[in-house]
Design an enzyme around this catalytic site. Sequence first.
Site, PDB file in Angstrom:
ATOM      1  N   LYS B  84     -22.458   4.494 -23.089  1.00  0.00           N
ATOM      2  CA  LYS B  84     -23.441   5.757 -22.541  1.00  0.00           C
ATOM      3  C   LYS B  84     -23.417   6.536 -23.854  1.00  0.00           C
ATOM      4  CE  LYS B  84     -23.078   9.832 -19.771  1.00  0.00           C
ATOM      5  NZ  LYS B  84     -22.324  10.111 -18.430  1.00  0.00           N
ATOM      6  N   SER B 159     -24.444  11.066 -14.220  1.00  0.00           N
ATOM      7  CA  SER B 159     -25.669  11.392 -15.642  1.00  0.00           C
ATOM      8  C   SER B 159     -24.936  10.127 -15.895  1.00  0.00           C
ATOM      9  CB  SER B 159     -25.350  12.446 -16.162  1.00  0.00           C
ATOM     10  OG  SER B 159     -23.245  12.273 -16.476  1.00  0.00           O
ATOM     11  N   SER B 183     -19.835  11.125 -12.117  1.00  0.00           N
ATOM     12  CA  SER B 183     -20.762  10.994 -13.306  1.00  0.00           C
ATOM     13  C   SER B 183     -21.036   9.218 -13.583  1.00  0.00           C
ATOM     14  CB  SER B 183     -21.234  11.899 -14.932  1.00  0.00           C
ATOM     15  OG  SER B 183     -21.994  12.677 -14.683  1.00  0.00           O
TER      16      SER B 183
END
Lengths: 109, 490
Positions: B84, B159, B183
């Site tokens: 990420k 997210s 997330s």
Amino acid sequence: MALLDRLSAVSEPLSRDDVAKVAGLAMLELSEEELDTFTGQLAAVLEHAKDVEALDVADVSPTHHPYPLVNVFRPDEVEVTDVREAALDAAPEAEDGQFRVPPALGEEP
Amino acid sequence: MSEITTSGPSDSALEIAAAVRAGERSAVEVVDAHLAQIEAHEPAVHAFNVVMAEQARAAAADIDARVAAGEDPGPLAGVPVALKDNMCTNGVPTTCSSKMLDGWKPPYDATAVERVRAAGAIAIGKTNLDEFAMGSSTENSAFGATKNPHDLNAVPGGSSGGSAAAVAAGFAPLALGSDTGGSIRQPAALCGVVGLKPSYGAVSRYGLIAFASSLDQIGPFTRTVADTAALYDAISGHDGRDSTSIPEPMEATVPHLDDGVAGLRVGIISELFSGELASGFEPEVLAQTRAAADALAAAGATVDEVSVPSTIYGLSAYYLIAPAEASSNLARYDGVRYGHREDGAANTGGMMTASRTAGFGSEVKRRIMLGTYALSAGYYDAFYGKAQRVRTLIINDFDRAYADYDVLLSPTSPCVAFPFGAKSDPLTMYLNDVATIPSNLAGHPAISVPFGAGRDGLPVGVQILAPMLKEADLIRVSAVLENAAQESAA
């Protein structure tokens, strides 16, 4: 009775002026249109938070952190921590080994 | 509906690592196969902000050389891992999908990144996210949304949507994400992969760009439960560079994969299953949760409903605490030391305001203002202070439930993947996180495991929750659910 005043103030709906003030504190500039949009959206979130506001939790202690760690120390060992060049490389502007910014008190020309 | 989840490399991380360690397969060939899948489908999915093709090939050649020299490069040898883009990678752009950090290259690796590399895994790219991890759909990315590999017209969740999509699309068998209010788990559910949020403090946050520091936690995305166990074991454990890192040794989860659930006490959280709050959940999601509970009962667990009453306050408490911490954490972006600087201001203050105004997107501004308001004089006690007390109530409720149950069960997300733009109102979007937030507030571990399909045939995830540091119990339950899901699909 400052506390009571404050608690009753909380129940008042968020105003456009509140949002403008908060934006200033957060160093954000909002257009007139953004002010309108954000005021409605933030008021809706705060309205949802009223369920929490209404709870009587005076006798409950707050949780700041989910795992109780206190006095976290590392061994006091000397390490090389000279990262000045690497840090300055990422700066928008640097000069003489320092970050460079516009004049602190500069005025509009 | 167009989907690309059935194409591309499907080997698990553990299968790849076993073959690479035995010298039966080269890491270079593994990386090339995944890069080919990325080249073919990344334009449609947009899982990545950066694909690290050259670095990955070089790292793979190094792994192959070590195997040839008789070394063991580690339990994840030669396995591509997607990271990420809010985890620092030395010399590789790390943007948080924000214009604020566009082009910034950190001078160091996050601890979790160091550890996956030390285990032999190969970083293959940085994945897209909602700006600064604020969102549940990746629509808030400054660089465009990620598409769900199961349906390119639907969001991947967020997210960590890029990490979930990368794993679902066969771009990498492993990915790392971060979970502040769901997330990791919510995008895992929407993309049909496994996603684990570890206990707070189990995985170092050093080098994870901070959103809400008392809630943020790094964790794995994989296609199999065994891979999640292996990746969690590789990244967990104490790190002196994170003062919130738990000093005690973490229990390894891989040895518990085959423990089964005989005698295990499973509680379905009433509020997230049969209560008023759950009446807004999609019926197919609730039906699959019921089916998962039945599968656990069939495997020897005892299953009941249990009430965790204060979970219904989690959402409100979270949307006071997380923005408050974010407003403080994001005060550092002022255009002075790194990140975006807007030129032309006459003085330093004007430069800072102009830089923040141009660098942050709407959702980030919304949360900074919400947090600034919640922390301001006169409101602190009523909002932030009260939310922290609610946090205690939630922990107490969980403790009561865990006196009678070993693990808890709920849906991960109220719905399956939704179309782009379907939840443009912020509060509607926030409601997505209602089932995942309580674990973050309590600091407890939780996992989302794919379990069947819901509306339009899209994947459903069920969530297992456990007490602090009981990741091994999550893994044993998940392994049983994975088997049951495969059997009912066969």
